[in-house]
Design a protein around this motif. Structure first.
Motif, PDB file in Angstrom:
ATOM      1  N   PHE A 168       3.427  -7.027  -1.893  1.00  0.00           N
ATOM      2  CA  PHE A 168       2.111  -6.432  -1.131  1.00  0.00           C
ATOM      3  C   PHE A 168       1.549  -7.231  -0.343  1.00  0.00           C
ATOM      4  N   ASP A 169       2.036  -8.563   0.132  1.00  0.00           N
ATOM      5  CA  ASP A 169       1.200  -9.262   1.273  1.00  0.00           C
ATOM      6  C   ASP A 169       1.781  -8.329   2.322  1.00  0.00           C
ATOM      7  N   ASP A 170       3.196  -7.903   2.479  1.00  0.00           N
ATOM      8  CA  ASP A 170       3.719  -7.164   3.664  1.00  0.00           C
ATOM      9  C   ASP A 170       2.901  -6.095   3.945  1.00  0.00           C
ATOM     10  N   VAL A 171       2.334  -5.272   2.924  1.00  0.00           N
ATOM     11  CA  VAL A 171       1.629  -4.165   3.167  1.00  0.00           C
ATOM     12  C   VAL A 171       0.193  -4.273   4.043  1.00  0.00           C
ATOM     13  N   SER A 172      -0.428  -5.574   3.743  1.00  0.00           N
ATOM     14  CA  SER A 172      -1.692  -5.576   4.576  1.00  0.00           C
ATOM     15  C   SER A 172      -1.577  -6.447   5.803  1.00  0.00           C
ATOM     16  N   ILE A 173      -0.225  -7.109   6.139  1.00  0.00           N
ATOM     17  CA  ILE A 173      -0.063  -7.684   7.334  1.00  0.00           C
ATOM     18  C   ILE A 173      -0.333  -6.850   8.669  1.00  0.00           C
ATOM     19  N   VAL A 174       0.285  -5.821   8.763  1.00  0.00           N
ATOM     20  CA  VAL A 174       0.051  -4.861   9.804  1.00  0.00           C
ATOM     21  C   VAL A 174      -1.393  -4.407   9.933  1.00  0.00           C
ATOM     22  N   PRO A 175      -2.099  -3.748   8.932  1.00  0.00           N
ATOM     23  CA  PRO A 175      -3.463  -3.471   9.117  1.00  0.00           C
ATOM     24  C   PRO A 175      -4.400  -4.702   9.584  1.00  0.00           C
ATOM     25  N   VAL A 176      -4.249  -5.666   8.822  1.00  0.00           N
ATOM     26  CA  VAL A 176      -4.994  -6.915   9.046  1.00  0.00           C
ATOM     27  C   VAL A 176      -4.736  -7.621  10.685  1.00  0.00           C
ATOM     28  N   PHE A 177      -3.482  -8.080  10.880  1.00  0.00           N
ATOM     29  CA  PHE A 177      -3.100  -8.433  12.245  1.00  0.00           C
ATOM     30  C   PHE A 177      -2.769  -7.658  13.222  1.00  0.00           C
ATOM     31  N   VAL A 178      -2.701  -6.367  13.202  1.00  0.00           N
ATOM     32  CA  VAL A 178      -2.214  -5.446  14.421  1.00  0.00           C
ATOM     33  C   VAL A 178      -3.292  -4.341  14.631  1.00  0.00           C
ATOM     34  N   LEU A 179      -3.517  -3.507  13.505  1.00  0.00           N
ATOM     35  CA  LEU A 179      -4.334  -2.162  13.593  1.00  0.00           C
ATOM     36  C   LEU A 179      -5.662  -2.761  13.823  1.00  0.00           C
TER      37      LEU A 179
END
Length: 257
Positions: A168-179
């Motif tokens: 579930f941590d991998d699910v939030s990586i892109v929204p938080v650190f990229v998007l």
């Protein structure tokens, strides 16, 4: 499966996805509404009154299109990544893959669910913005076209994230650190005309800049970039994302355990 059966399967997936985010609306619809209301109050009403005009419009009018698009992007992406990763985590994605449904049906079922949530949240944010300013859409076709294409693109991106996520941590990586960084630096709160020449050039490498400005052009009639280029960019990225999603589904990589 016949074409009719594929259609029934597609509608079933879409209905399931829509019911899923409507059933937990206090987690999926209410938070973005509250967050965007705070943006309107703080950046539009309080700070905006001190900034004055930007691009020939009040600061509130200027930031509203960017905030609407930001909510569409975030929610279309989040819906697909959370739903499809949930299918992986609970191991029923394998049942989907071995079913008679085509991979195209599966993919578009999840994507349309993400589009539905993105558009619904975008509509809610738009209605909330009317309590703070007035919107007069200048180019209806541009507005509808860019918001639909963008929601499809980021739903596909969410699907890719879900395939590669291990927890579930991998699910939030892109929204938080990229998007989030790309969106904040994509001209939501400012015009790149205010930036020095070097940083304005750097900003033009940010794809979010084109998406936000295309939507702003549709609503307000002003843009810092070429709108045709924005549509072309979104179309190319969408085709690439769709092709990669189909490759992942057809190959079964990271899906079949």
């Amino acid at each position: 499966m016949t074409a009719r059966e594929q259609w029934i399967a597609f509608v079933t997936i879409v209905r399931k996805e829509v019911r899923r985010f409507l059933r937990i609306w206090m987690q999926t619809l209410l938070p973005p509404a509250i967050t965007m209301s705070l943006y309107f109050i703080i950046f539009g009403a309080l700070i905006g009154s001190r900034i004055g005009e930007m691009g020939g419009f009040s600061y509130m009018e200027f930031v509203v299109p960017g905030l609407i698009m930001m909510s569409v992007i975030t929610n279309a992406y989040s819906n697909v990544v959370s739903s499809f990763f949930g299918a992986k985590f609970q191991r029923f994605v394998e049942e989907i893959l071995v079913s008679p449904m085509s991979n195209n049906t599966v993919l578009w079922g999840y994507v349309l669910g993400g589009v539905a949530r993105g558009l619904l949240v975008g509509l809610i944010v738009t209605l909330l913005s009317l309590f703070f300013t007035r919107l007069h859409i200048q180019h209806v076709a541009v507005t509808i076209g860019i918001v639909l294409m963008t929601s499809v693109l980021f739903s596909l991106a969410g699907f890719i994230n879900a395939v590669f996520a291990n927890n579930f941590d991998d699910v939030s990586i892109v929204p938080v650190f990229v998007l989030t960084p790309l969106t904040y630096l994509g001209g939501v709160f400012y015009s790149i005309d205010l930036l020095p020449e070097f940083w304005a050039g750097v900003s033009r490498l940010n794809p979010m800049l084109y998406i936000v400005n295309a939507f702003r052009y549709g609503v307000l009639g002003v843009s810092d970039v070429n709108v045709a280029s924005a549509f072309a960019m979104v179309a190319v990225f969408t085709l690439l994302a769709y092709g990669y999603c189909m490759y992942l589904l057809n190959s079964g990589k990271r899906l079949r355990q």
